[in-house]
Design a protein around this motif. Structure first.
Motif, short mmCIF file in Angstrom:
data_model
loop_
_atom_site.label_atom_id
_atom_site.label_comp_id
_atom_site.label_asym_id
_atom_site.label_seq_id
_atom_site.Cartn_x
_atom_site.Cartn_y
_atom_site.Cartn_z
N HIS A 2 50.72 42.48 59.44
CA HIS A 2 51.98 41.74 59.41
C HIS A 2 53.17 42.62 59.75
N PHE A 3 53.10 43.90 59.40
CA PHE A 3 54.24 44.79 59.62
C PHE A 3 54.52 45.05 61.10
N LEU A 4 53.57 44.72 61.97
CA LEU A 4 53.78 44.93 63.40
C LEU A 4 54.53 43.76 64.05
N ASN A 5 54.65 42.66 63.34
CA ASN A 5 55.37 41.47 63.84
C ASN A 5 54.85 41.01 65.20
N LEU A 6 53.55 40.84 65.30
CA LEU A 6 52.94 40.39 66.55
C LEU A 6 52.83 38.87 66.56
N ARG A 7 52.97 38.30 67.73
CA ARG A 7 52.80 36.85 67.86
C ARG A 7 51.32 36.52 67.77
N GLU A 8 51.00 35.29 67.47
CA GLU A 8 49.60 34.87 67.43
C GLU A 8 49.03 34.92 68.85
N ILE A 19 52.19 49.41 67.80
CA ILE A 19 51.73 50.58 67.04
C ILE A 19 52.55 51.81 67.42
N MET A 20 52.79 52.00 68.70
CA MET A 20 53.56 53.17 69.13
C MET A 20 55.01 53.11 68.65
N ASP A 21 55.63 51.94 68.71
CA ASP A 21 57.01 51.80 68.24
C ASP A 21 57.11 52.11 66.75
N ASN A 22 56.17 51.60 65.96
CA ASN A 22 56.19 51.85 64.52
C ASN A 22 55.87 53.30 64.20
N SER A 23 54.96 53.91 64.93
CA SER A 23 54.62 55.32 64.70
C SER A 23 55.83 56.20 64.97
N GLN A 24 56.55 55.92 66.03
CA GLN A 24 57.73 56.70 66.37
C GLN A 24 58.78 56.58 65.26
N LYS A 25 59.01 55.38 64.76
CA LYS A 25 59.98 55.16 63.70
C LYS A 25 59.60 55.93 62.43
N ILE A 26 58.32 55.89 62.08
CA ILE A 26 57.85 56.59 60.87
C ILE A 26 58.05 58.09 61.01
N VAL A 37 57.39 63.42 72.31
CA VAL A 37 57.31 63.76 73.72
C VAL A 37 57.21 62.54 74.61
N SER A 38 56.31 61.66 74.29
CA SER A 38 56.07 60.52 75.17
C SER A 38 55.22 59.49 74.44
N LYS A 39 55.32 58.26 74.88
CA LYS A 39 54.45 57.24 74.31
C LYS A 39 53.02 57.40 74.78
N GLU A 40 52.85 57.89 75.97
CA GLU A 40 51.52 58.13 76.50
C GLU A 40 51.46 59.54 77.05
N TYR A 41 50.49 60.27 76.60
CA TYR A 41 50.31 61.64 77.05
C TYR A 41 48.90 61.76 77.59
N PRO A 42 48.73 62.21 78.81
CA PRO A 42 47.39 62.23 79.39
C PRO A 42 46.47 63.23 78.70
#
Length: 51
Positions: A2-8, A19-26, A37-42
């Motif tokens: 529920h904390f991710l506020n995703l639509r059905e 998940i990435m947005d919430n991880s960054q905030k935490i 550094v980045s949302k995606e790192y190779p």
């Protein structure tokens, strides 16, 4: 999740983004000294290239 506020009926990209947005905030709330550094790192290996 529920904390991710995703639509059905969310898709994989929406889940990853939430998940990435919430991880960054935490991390930023824990300490402002974190370097996000980045949302995606190779991740490179001899056989695979994974993001």
């Amino acid at each position: 999740m529920h904390f991710l506020n995703l639509r059905e009926g969310y898709d994989e990209k929406e889940l990853k983004d939430a998940i990435m947005d919430n991880s960054q905030k935490i991390l930023l709330e824990l300490d402002r000294e974190f370097a996000f550094v980045s949302k995606e790192y190779p991740f490179l290996s001899e056989m695979l290239k994974i993001y």
